[in-house]
Write a protein that holds these residues in place. Structure first.
Motif, PDB file in Angstrom:
ATOM      1  N   ARG A   5      -2.590  13.017  -2.108  1.00 56.73           N
ATOM      2  CA  ARG A   5      -2.001  12.721  -0.213  1.00 56.73           C
ATOM      3  C   ARG A   5      -0.979  11.993  -1.363  1.00 56.73           C
ATOM      4  O   ARG A   5      -0.762  11.525  -3.222  1.00 56.73           O
ATOM      5  N   VAL A 162      10.280  -1.553   8.054  1.00 57.38           N
ATOM      6  CA  VAL A 162       9.078  -1.688   8.697  1.00 57.38           C
ATOM      7  C   VAL A 162       8.456  -0.394   8.483  1.00 57.38           C
ATOM      8  O   VAL A 162       7.067  -0.316   8.562  1.00 57.38           O
ATOM      9  N   LEU A 225       7.980  10.265   5.298  1.00 60.67           N
ATOM     10  CA  LEU A 225       7.675   8.213   5.226  1.00 60.67           C
ATOM     11  C   LEU A 225       7.039   7.823   4.035  1.00 60.67           C
ATOM     12  O   LEU A 225       6.433   9.120   3.281  1.00 60.67           O
ATOM     13  N   HIS A 228       3.791   1.793   0.349  1.00 58.58           N
ATOM     14  CA  HIS A 228       4.078   1.046  -0.342  1.00 58.58           C
ATOM     15  C   HIS A 228       2.949   1.794  -1.340  1.00 58.58           C
ATOM     16  O   HIS A 228       2.873   2.470  -1.626  1.00 58.58           O
ATOM     17  N   ARG A 231      -0.786  -0.735  -4.818  1.00 58.15           N
ATOM     18  CA  ARG A 231      -0.978  -1.359  -6.612  1.00 58.15           C
ATOM     19  C   ARG A 231      -1.362  -1.038  -8.075  1.00 58.15           C
ATOM     20  O   ARG A 231      -1.453  -1.598  -9.493  1.00 58.15           O
ATOM     21  N   GLU A 259     -11.132   7.422   0.179  1.00 55.43           N
ATOM     22  CA  GLU A 259      -9.645   6.405   0.502  1.00 55.43           C
ATOM     23  C   GLU A 259      -9.002   6.184  -0.860  1.00 55.43           C
ATOM     24  O   GLU A 259      -7.403   6.778  -0.618  1.00 55.43           O
ATOM     25  N   SER A 299      -4.934  -0.330  -3.866  1.00 55.95           N
ATOM     26  CA  SER A 299      -4.367  -1.583  -3.196  1.00 55.95           C
ATOM     27  C   SER A 299      -4.610  -2.780  -4.114  1.00 55.95           C
ATOM     28  O   SER A 299      -3.986  -4.148  -4.210  1.00 55.95           O
ATOM     29  N   HIS A 303     -11.528  -3.203  -6.912  1.00 57.93           N
ATOM     30  CA  HIS A 303     -12.256  -3.359  -6.290  1.00 57.93           C
ATOM     31  C   HIS A 303     -12.064  -0.861  -6.717  1.00 57.93           C
ATOM     32  O   HIS A 303     -13.400  -0.308  -6.774  1.00 57.93           O
TER      33      HIS A 303
ATOM     34  N   LEU B   2       1.603   7.597   9.407  1.00 51.56           N
ATOM     35  CA  LEU B   2       1.016   6.852   8.546  1.00 51.56           C
ATOM     36  C   LEU B   2      -0.914   6.297   8.937  1.00 51.56           C
ATOM     37  O   LEU B   2      -1.848   6.694   8.374  1.00 51.56           O
ATOM     38  N   LEU B 247       5.812  -6.399  13.974  1.00 46.55           N
ATOM     39  CA  LEU B 247       5.940  -6.188  13.175  1.00 46.55           C
ATOM     40  C   LEU B 247       5.312  -6.923  11.603  1.00 46.55           C
ATOM     41  O   LEU B 247       5.350  -6.013  10.817  1.00 46.55           O
ATOM     42  N   PHE B 250       2.479  -5.524  10.582  1.00 39.09           N
ATOM     43  CA  PHE B 250       2.699  -3.749  10.878  1.00 39.09           C
ATOM     44  C   PHE B 250       2.352  -3.904   8.385  1.00 39.09           C
ATOM     45  O   PHE B 250       1.627  -3.594   8.175  1.00 39.09           O
ATOM     46  N   SER B 251       3.707  -4.717   7.637  1.00 40.64           N
ATOM     47  CA  SER B 251       4.255  -4.692   6.736  1.00 40.64           C
ATOM     48  C   SER B 251       2.974  -5.218   5.990  1.00 40.64           C
ATOM     49  O   SER B 251       2.610  -4.645   4.594  1.00 40.64           O
ATOM     50  N   LYS B 254      -0.201  -2.687   5.330  1.00 42.67           N
ATOM     51  CA  LYS B 254       0.383  -1.810   5.018  1.00 42.67           C
ATOM     52  C   LYS B 254       0.433  -1.928   3.311  1.00 42.67           C
ATOM     53  O   LYS B 254      -0.407  -1.503   2.459  1.00 42.67           O
ATOM     54  N   GLY B 255       0.755  -3.327   2.930  1.00 45.46           N
ATOM     55  CA  GLY B 255       0.561  -3.383   1.760  1.00 45.46           C
ATOM     56  C   GLY B 255      -0.650  -4.444   1.338  1.00 45.46           C
ATOM     57  O   GLY B 255      -1.757  -3.810   0.326  1.00 45.46           O
ATOM     58  N   MET B 256      -1.083  -5.238   2.176  1.00 42.39           N
ATOM     59  CA  MET B 256      -2.753  -5.541   1.472  1.00 42.39           C
ATOM     60  C   MET B 256      -3.927  -4.879   1.633  1.00 42.39           C
ATOM     61  O   MET B 256      -5.227  -4.233   1.412  1.00 42.39           O
ATOM     62  N   LEU B 257      -3.980  -3.543   2.629  1.00 39.89           N
ATOM     63  CA  LEU B 257      -4.912  -3.251   3.286  1.00 39.89           C
ATOM     64  C   LEU B 257      -4.049  -1.458   2.986  1.00 39.89           C
ATOM     65  O   LEU B 257      -5.791  -0.682   2.885  1.00 39.89           O
ATOM     66  N   GLY B 258      -3.918  -1.355   3.131  1.00 41.80           N
ATOM     67  CA  GLY B 258      -3.115   0.097   2.403  1.00 41.80           C
ATOM     68  C   GLY B 258      -3.687   1.577   2.643  1.00 41.80           C
ATOM     69  O   GLY B 258      -3.905   1.735   3.856  1.00 41.80           O
ATOM     70  N   GLU B 259      -4.386   1.778   1.676  1.00 45.54           N
ATOM     71  CA  GLU B 259      -5.536   3.152   2.000  1.00 45.54           C
ATOM     72  C   GLU B 259      -6.190   3.261   2.374  1.00 45.54           C
ATOM     73  O   GLU B 259      -6.956   3.888   3.178  1.00 45.54           O
ATOM     74  N   ILE B 260      -7.205   1.699   2.946  1.00 45.20           N
ATOM     75  CA  ILE B 260      -8.098   2.171   4.545  1.00 45.20           C
ATOM     76  C   ILE B 260      -7.240   1.790   5.810  1.00 45.20           C
ATOM     77  O   ILE B 260      -8.524   2.019   6.590  1.00 45.20           O
ATOM     78  N   ASP B 304     -14.050  -3.326   1.731  1.00 44.65           N
ATOM     79  CA  ASP B 304     -13.165  -3.537   2.837  1.00 44.65           C
ATOM     80  C   ASP B 304     -13.031  -4.589   3.426  1.00 44.65           C
ATOM     81  O   ASP B 304     -11.979  -4.840   3.712  1.00 44.65           O
ATOM     82  N   GLU B 306     -13.440  -7.440   1.547  1.00 47.57           N
ATOM     83  CA  GLU B 306     -12.539  -8.024   1.522  1.00 47.57           C
ATOM     84  C   GLU B 306     -11.271  -7.717   1.657  1.00 47.57           C
ATOM     85  O   GLU B 306     -10.551  -9.002   1.885  1.00 47.57           O
ATOM     86  N   LYS B 307     -10.992  -6.776   1.470  1.00 45.06           N
ATOM     87  CA  LYS B 307      -9.430  -6.393   1.936  1.00 45.06           C
ATOM     88  C   LYS B 307      -9.350  -7.346   3.068  1.00 45.06           C
ATOM     89  O   LYS B 307      -8.183  -7.813   3.289  1.00 45.06           O
ATOM     90  N   GLY B 390       2.972   2.518  13.927  1.00 47.34           N
ATOM     91  CA  GLY B 390       3.618   3.013  12.705  1.00 47.34           C
ATOM     92  C   GLY B 390       4.045   4.483  12.555  1.00 47.34           C
ATOM     93  O   GLY B 390       5.018   4.461  12.008  1.00 47.34           O
TER      94      GLY B 390
END
Lengths: 475, 475
Positions: A5, A162, A225, A228, A231, A259, A299, A303, B2, B247, B250-251, B254-260, B304, B306-307, B390
C-alpha cells in the motif's frame, strides 16, 4: 497490489525531488543507492543497434536549425556535450546503449508541448526520460532519438493539507496529450520501490497514458494522494522451511496484521547466498530454504508491536517460520530491507543475468524456479526466485558466466510459454519497454495488441514517441 | 479515494450476487433497500424523448428475424413481455424512461460477443444494463435501444484463497472488446456504496473501458482483490459546530485513525431535518450545523476501540466536535449509516430534486452550498450539501415543489461555472451518462473531449453502444 500500500511520502517529496533535480548527467541518489553504473573502468556498453536485430525507422536527424529552435523553446536546456550524454544513453542495467546527440531539459508543460510540436513537424523521434532506472530499456534511446528529460520538472505545484492532494497546474489540464509518466517513475523510485501509486482512474481517455511508457504522450504533472506518514514502521525478517509455508505465512499475515501490513516480500536461499557472497551482507537468521520480509506501517506503535508479536508467536508456534528477527529502529530496518533490495545488484556481480519479471498465480509462483533448475542443470550458474508475493510477482533470474545463445534458447520461449500456460503475464511491474515488446503476445490476445496499435496510430500518427518500445515490432 | 478503502467482501459475493440474479424484472435488494421505485400507484415517468431535446439516431429497429437470431444466441434469454420491460426502461430516480421492446439476458462472454456482432451488422443500438441504479441515466435506453442485461452474468469464476483474487475466465481474456462495467456496477452496489473498487490498471488499452459507461464495449468479467473481512467495524456519528471544524476533524482523523479509517462522510443540518421529516429517522446527537460519520475497519477490536476513543476524546476536548455517539453492534451501525445513506430518498420525498455531484477542493467544498442559498432564496425549498469529504466529493441537491425552468436557469450554468472556477469536476462519482454529457466541457478541455470522440469512433464505428450517453451531443 494489496501488500504494498502507498506509504507516507517523506517530507522532502513536498519540497521537490532530490536526485531527479540536476542528476541526469551523473546518476546520484537512487542509482548510487542501487550501487550500479559508471564506476571508472567499467567496460563500455555495446550499442543496442549492434547487439540487437533492430532497424532505424526513417525519422529525420537533428539539424543545426532544430538545435536553434530547441534553444529558443528551452533556453539553456539543450545539452549536446558528448560526455554529458553518455549516462542518459545507457540503461541502468548497462546492457543497452543509444547514440542520442541531444538531450532537452524543459521545465514546464508548455515547453514540452512546443518541443513535441516541433518534433512532430520535423519527423524527429523522441525518447522521454525520467530517472532512467527502468529494467526493460524503455527509458533510453535505441538509435539517435532526442532525449526529453523530465529531470527539471520537479516542482510540487501545490499541496492541499486537508486532502493530502498535490494538484497539477492548469497548464497540465489544458494539454492532455502532453503528460510525465517518467516524472512519475522518478517520484515512484525516489519514494522507494515499495511505494505503489494507485492513480485515480479518469474516465476520459487520459487514463490511457498510465503505463504507456511514453509511447502515446509525455505526462508533465501528476496528482498524488499523500497519506499521513506512519508513526510506526516495523520490519520482521523470517526463515521459512518451504514455499508452502511462505504462502501460509502470507495468508496468516493478511488476517492477523490486516490494515498495517505494508509489504510482504520473499526470497529463496540462493538469493541470500548471493547477497552474502557478492555484497558481504550477513543473514540475520538461520539458514533456511526461504526468507520472508514483512513490513508494517501504522499510527500506533504499541498496537502494531502487539499485532506483530501475536503473529510471530503464532507463526513460530505452528512451524510456518523457523527463525526470525524484528526491527523498529531505522538503521536496522534499512539493513533488513537491503537484503531484499540489493538482490539485483548481487545478481549483476554474479555474471550475465537473464531477467524475467512474471505475474503468476501465487500457488504456482515458485514452480517455474524448480522447473528451470532441473531443465538447465549445470548450464546455469544460479537460478533464483524472489519478489512481491502479494502481487503474484516473481522476479526470476538466471545467471551464467557470460551471455550464451544456447542458454537463451533453453530459457525462451520456454519461460514465456510456461507463464502463458498459467494465464500469467510476461511483465508484472517492470513494463514492456524495448526488451519485452516481442513477447507481449504470450499474455495479450491479438485483439488487445491490435487495439494498442490503433491507439498508437491515433495519438502519435508519425510514431515519433519512444519508437521501438512497448508495441510488438512486427505490428 | 482514501477514506473509502475496499472493505471485505461479504461471503455471499463468493457464491454469486443476489439481487442481480433474476432481479431485473422487479427491483429487489438494492433498489428495495433504497426504498424507491415502482410502488403501486406511483405516477408514470414521462418518456425521455418527450421531455428532453434529443433525436433518435438512424439505427435499425428490431425485426422478427432479429428476435429469432437472439433466441438462437441466448435460448430462453429474450424478453419481450411489455410488463417485464417496464422496470428496465425506467431509471432509479424515476425521471427518465425509454421505450425498449427487447431485453437480452446472456450468461457468457461468448453470448455477449455474438449479440454485439449481430447488432453491429444490423446497425441496432444497444444499452448495456447491470443493477440499473445509476444516477445520471447511463443505464436505461433513451429510445428503443436493445437492453443488454448482465444480471445473469453473476458467477464467481474462480477464487484464489491465498491472494484473494477471483480470476476471470480465459474467454474474457480472448474477447477484449467485450467486457462488464455494469456487472461491476452491480457488484459495487451490492457490496455497498462505501466499497470503492480500485481496478488494477492494465497498460494495454483495455483500461479504457473502466468508466466508459458501456459506450466502448461491454465488460463481461472483472477480477477483484478481496481483502480479509475486518474483525471489527466501528461507526461514530458526531456533531460539528462549523465546516472548518468538519475539515479539521477529517485531518485529525487521518492522523489518529490512519490505517483503520474506512469512511469519512459529512452532511449538513438540513439533510438531518429532511431524513427526520420524511423518513422519521431521529438524530442520535444534539442538533448541530454539520454532522460527520466516521467508520473504522480493522483486525483487532481492542486496538480499534482504543484508537477511536483517543480520537473522540481529543475531538471533544478541542471543540472540533460538540456531541457524538458510537456503535459497534451491527444493528446500530446500520442505523447510523441509514442517516447518511437515505438522504437521497428523503430528498426525493421533499419534491423535485436538482442533483449535482461535484468534485471540489475540500477547503471550498461547502462554499457553493452557502452561495446557492443566498442566490436562490425562497425560490428553492431546500439547498443541501453532503458527501464523501475524503474524495472532495460534494452531493449538492436543491429541492423545489416542482420542476421550474427559471430555477434551472438560476442553477445552470452557474453551478458548473463555479465548479470550473475551482478546477473541480462536474461529475465526481456518478458518471456522465445521459444527464451530464453536455456539461463535460466545464471540466474537460476540448482536446480531451476530442480524444474521447476519437476513441469512440475507433472502438464503435457505428456508434451502436449506449448512444446518447457520456459523449457530448454536439460532438
Amino acid at each position: 497490489m494489496l501488500p504494498r500500500r502507498p506509504l507516507a511520502w517523506p517530507a522532502w517529496l513536498l519540497r521537490g525531488v532530490p536526485g531527479a533535480a540536476g542528476s541526469w548527467g551523473r546518476p546520484v541518489g537512487p542509482l548510487a543507492r542501487r550501487g550500479c553504473c559508471s564506476a571508472p573502468g567499467t567496460p563500455e556498453v555495446p550499442l543496442t543497434r549492434e547487439r540487437y536485430p533492430v532497424r532505424r525507422l526513417p525519422f529525420s536527424t537533428v539539424s543545426k536549425q532544430d538545435l536553434a529552435a530547441f534553444e529558443r523553446i528551452v533556453p539553456g536546456g539543450v545539452v549536446t556535450d558528448p560526455e554529458a550524454l553518455q549516462a542518459p544513453n545507457v540503461d541502468w542495467l548497462r546492457t543497452l546503449r543509444g547514440c542520442s546527440k541531444v538531450l532537452l531539459r524543459p521545465r514546464t508543460s508548455e515547453e514540452v508541448s512546443h518541443i513535441l510540436r516541433h518534433c512532430h513537424e520535423r519527423n524527429l523521434a523522441v525518447n522521454p526520460q525520467g530517472g532512467n532506472t527502468g529494467m526493460v530499456g524503455g527509458s533510453v534511446p535505441v538509435f539517435d532519438e532526442i532525449i526529453l528529460s523530465t529531470a527539471r520538472m520537479n516542482r510540487v505545484l501545490s499541496f492541499h493539507s486537508v486532502s493530502g492532494k498535490p494538484v497539477p497546474p492548469v497548464g497540465a489540464q489544458e494539454s492532455p496529450l502532453v503528460l510525465v509518466e517518467f516524472f512519475l517513475a522518478s517520484v515512484c523510485w525516489q519514494v522507494g520501490e515499495r511505494a505503489s501509486l494507485r492513480p485515480q482512474v479518469l474516465a476520459d481517455g487520459t487514463q490511457l497514458f498510465i503505463g504507456s511508457e511514453g509511447t502515446l504522450g509525455v505526462i508533465t504533472a501528476v496528482s498524488i494522494l499523500c497519506p499521513h506518514k506512519p508513526r510506526a514502521v516495523n520490519v520482521a525478517f523470517l526463515g521459512c522451511p518451504g514455499f508452502a509455508e511462505v504462502l501460509q505465512t502470507f495468508s496468516t499475515c493478511k488476517g492477523m496484521l490486516g490494515e498495517i501490513l505494508s509489504a510482504f516480500e520473499f526470497m529463496d536461499a540462493v538469493c541470500m547466498q548471493l547477497v552474502g557472497r557478492h555484497l558481504h551482507l550477513a543473514s540475520p537468521v538461520q539458514e533456511s530454504p526461504f526468507y520472508v520480509l514483512i513490513e508494517t506501517s501504522g499510527s500506533n506503535a504499541g498496537h502494531d508491536a502487539e499485532k506483530l508479536g501475536h503473529f510471530l508467536e503464532h507463526a513460530l508456534g505452528s512451524g510456518l517460520v523457523t527463525d526470525g528477527t524484528m526491527a523498529t529502529d531505522q538503521r536496522k530496518v534499512k539493513m533488513l530491507w537491503a537484503l531484499r533490495e540489493r538482490i539485483t545488484e548481487a545478481l549483476s556481480r554474479d555474471g550475465y543475468v537473464y531477467k524475467y519479471d512474471l505475474s503468476l498465480p501465487v500457488e504456482r509462483l515458485y514452480d517455474i524456479v524448480n522447473d528451470l533448475r532441473a531443465r538447465l542443470g549445470p548450464h546455469a550458474k544460479h537460478v533464483v526466485g524472489y519478489g512481491h508475493l502479494g502481487d503474484g510477482n516473481l522476479h526470476l533470474n538466471v545467471t551464467a558466466e557470460a551471455f550464451s545463445p544456447s542458454l537463451l534458447g533453453a530459457l525462451e520461449p520456454h519461460v514465456y510459454e510456461w507463464t502463458a500456460g498459467q494465464q500469467g503475464s510476461v511483465s508484472a511491474e517492470h513494463g514492456v519497454g524495448f526488451r519485452k515488446r516481442d513477447v507481449l503476445g504470450y499474455s495479450k490476445p491479438p485483439e488487445v495488441l491490435q487495439l494498442m496499435q490503433q491507439l498508437k496510430v491515433l495519438l502519435d500518427p508519425k510514431g515519433i514517441l519512444n519508437p521501438y518500445k512497448t508495441l510488438p515490432s512486427q505490428a
